[in-house]
Enzyme design. Structure first.
Site, PDB file in Angstrom:
ATOM      1  N   TRP A 135       0.862  -1.183   0.000  1.00 39.33           N
ATOM      2  CA  TRP A 135       0.000   0.000   0.000  1.00 39.33           C
ATOM      3  C   TRP A 135       0.901   1.237   0.000  1.00 39.33           C
ATOM      4  CZ3 TRP A 135      -2.106   2.818   4.721  1.00 39.33           C
ATOM      5  CH2 TRP A 135      -3.089   3.740   4.339  1.00 39.33           C
ATOM      6  N   ASP A 216      -0.480  -4.382   9.782  1.00 36.86           N
ATOM      7  CA  ASP A 216      -1.450  -3.461   9.188  1.00 36.86           C
ATOM      8  C   ASP A 216      -2.729  -4.273   8.962  1.00 36.86           C
ATOM      9  OD1 ASP A 216      -3.032  -1.847   7.673  1.00 36.86           O
ATOM     10  OD2 ASP A 216      -1.409  -1.073   6.433  1.00 36.86           O
ATOM     11  N   LYS A 253     -13.022  -0.359   6.032  1.00 32.66           N
ATOM     12  CA  LYS A 253     -13.562  -1.348   5.092  1.00 32.66           C
ATOM     13  C   LYS A 253     -14.551  -2.277   5.784  1.00 32.66           C
ATOM     14  CE  LYS A 253      -9.787  -0.055   2.791  1.00 32.66           C
ATOM     15  NZ  LYS A 253      -9.617   0.691   1.608  1.00 32.66           N
TER      16      LYS A 253
HETATM   17  C1  LMR Z   1      -6.768   1.751  -1.285  1.00 27.63           C
HETATM   18  O1  LMR Z   1      -5.709   1.133  -1.171  1.00 27.63           O
HETATM   19  O2  LMR Z   1      -7.317   1.994  -2.377  1.00 27.63           O
HETATM   20  C2  LMR Z   1      -7.476   2.230  -0.054  1.00 27.63           C
HETATM   21  O3  LMR Z   1      -6.864   1.705   1.076  1.00 27.63           O
HETATM   22  C3  LMR Z   1      -7.663   3.688  -0.031  1.00 27.63           C
HETATM   23  C4  LMR Z   1      -6.427   4.467   0.305  1.00 27.63           C
HETATM   24  O4  LMR Z   1      -6.498   5.279   1.223  1.00 27.63           O
HETATM   25  O5  LMR Z   1      -5.399   4.300  -0.331  1.00 27.63           O
END
Ligand code: LMR
Length: 404
Positions: A135, A216, A253
């Site tokens: 992420w 996480d 989520k």
């Molecule tokens: C994503 O990865 O699309 C979500 O977790 C939203 C974000 O804040 O990045």
């Protein structure tokens, strides 16, 4: 350029995920499909207010919602219920005194809080090991606080599977005392998680190398439909191995509370004394950062977590969301096969969680956006929740066309 106090600020490109959402919203095509940002959509492509959340709100309204400040570390009932959710109700009694909790601004806020705490306790700042891909905010949160972040290979793009060998190698060659970011489940973006056996193996190295694990945990219950199943790795590390660890919880989520920013940092420490000292530091850091956290979303989550009836109803909502996502994975796979889309696609159904990692090149991703109005991250991560019965055939056909 005119002289400015901020003249040293270089222009930074917009955040890729949020920019993608803005581009989608600005697209006037009636065929447009948003597979970008991870936000659950129902079978009609609409945002979904969880029935349990609606019921909790009604209960809160009946009792009357006050708008007073929360304590600096957040709503106590919410934090305790979150800690219980994380370690499980059986283990909670024996663990409570060694657990520290601090309400946070969703998952990002709890990552930031643990980063600040580590920086305070270790001014020389240990290295932060981050699986790649990951992420995008992981590098930003730790990088912005001056940590050196070191990515390691997590995913084999040839076989489209988790690369355990590289993972193990990276941990074995890490500096002792480094910090390690772990995705508890539903790895974002690849959808590939370690098996239970893999977690056993990883935990052993983490313990031997004295790495500090940060889980996480943005998808508890959202991945498999079961909190207990999705919390396996956390409970193995904390309950069975008694390791110190941080757990960064987001209810964005799994409760659909995206905009309320409801999260909690849970830290498992080695003793009640360390826990109390740590809690006092987190409280002071929080005071200087946001003074005290937002109340409304935490009250919704707390109402759900502390009512056996609403908790049961939430479990059902988790099954609804995770099952629809699974069905859409299968539907995408079936349609890609039907369209004779070049390549193999079994990874689409093998992966789990909110995201699918398709394995398309950036130019195909671009073409899908420009010609077909289908929006996804540049690395071809899709939010599977953006698919539904009305658009999945269109998406598969467009992918097949771009590849043929
Ligand atoms: C994503 O990865 O699309 C979500 O977790 C939203 C974000 O804040 O990045």
């Amino acid at each position: 350029m005119a002289a400015s106090f901020f003249g040293t600020a270089a222009r930074i490109p917009p955040d890729a995920i949020f920019a993608l959402t803005a581009a989608y919203l600005g697209d006037e095509s009636s065929n447009k499909v948003n597979l970008g940002q991870g936000a659950y959509r129902d079978e009609h492509g609409k945002p979904w207010v969880l029935p349990t959340v609606a019921k909790a709100r009604q209960e809160m309204e009946k009792e009357g919602v006050l708008h007073e400040y929360l304590p600096i570390s957040g709503l106590k009932e919410f934090r305790d219920a979150t800690a219980k959710l994380v370690v499980g109700s059986e283990a909670y009694g024996g663990k409570a005194e060694k657990l520290v909790t601090c309400q946070s601004i969703s998952g990002t806020g709890s990552l930031h809080a643990i980063a600040q705490l580590i920086a305070r306790c270790h001014p020389q700042k240990p290295k932060v090991l981050i699986p790649e891909p990951t992420w995008s905010n992981h590098f930003q949160v730790f990088g912005s606080l001056g940590f050196v972040c070191q990515g390691f290979r997590y995913y084999d793009s040839e076989s489209k599977t988790l690369d355990m060998q590289s993972y193990i190698q990276a941990l074995k060659s890490a500096e002792e005392g480094s910090v390690l970011i772990l995705h508890t489940c539903a790895h974002n973006p690849t959808g590939c998680d370690p098996s239970e056996e893999d977690w056993h193996h990883l935990a052993q190295i983490i313990r031997d190398k004295r790495l500090f694990p940060i889980f996480d945990s943005a998808y508890l219950g959202f991945n498999s439909g079961s909190i207990d199943k999705d919390a396996f790795a956390i409970r193995y590390f904390i309950n069975e191995l008694n390791l110190e660890a941080a757990v960064c919880i987001s209810y964005a989520k799994n409760m659909g509370l995206y905009g309320e920013r409801v999260g909690c940092l849970v830290v498992h420490t080695s003793s009640a004394e360390v826990a109390a000292n740590t809690a006092s530091n987190l409280e002071q850091l929080q005071r200087s950062e946001i003074s005290n956290p937002p109340a409304y979303g935490a009250k919704i989550a707390s109402t759900i977590l502390n009512s056996p009836e609403l908790r049961k109803s939430w479990d059902q909502d988790l099954v609804t969301m995770s099952s629809r996502i699974k069905e859409m994975r299968q539907a995408l796979y079936d349609n890609l096969i039907k369209q004779d889309a070049p390549g193999t696609w079994d990874h689409v159904t093998r992966q789990s969680g909110m995201f699918g990692f398709l394995g398309l090149s950036p130019s195909v991703v671009q073409e899908l956006k420009e010609k077909h109005h289908i929006y996804m991250s540049e690395n071809s991560r899709i939010s599977v929740a953006g698919l539904n019965d009305s658009n999945v055939a269109y998406v598969a056909e467009a992918i097949a066309k771009c590849l043929q």
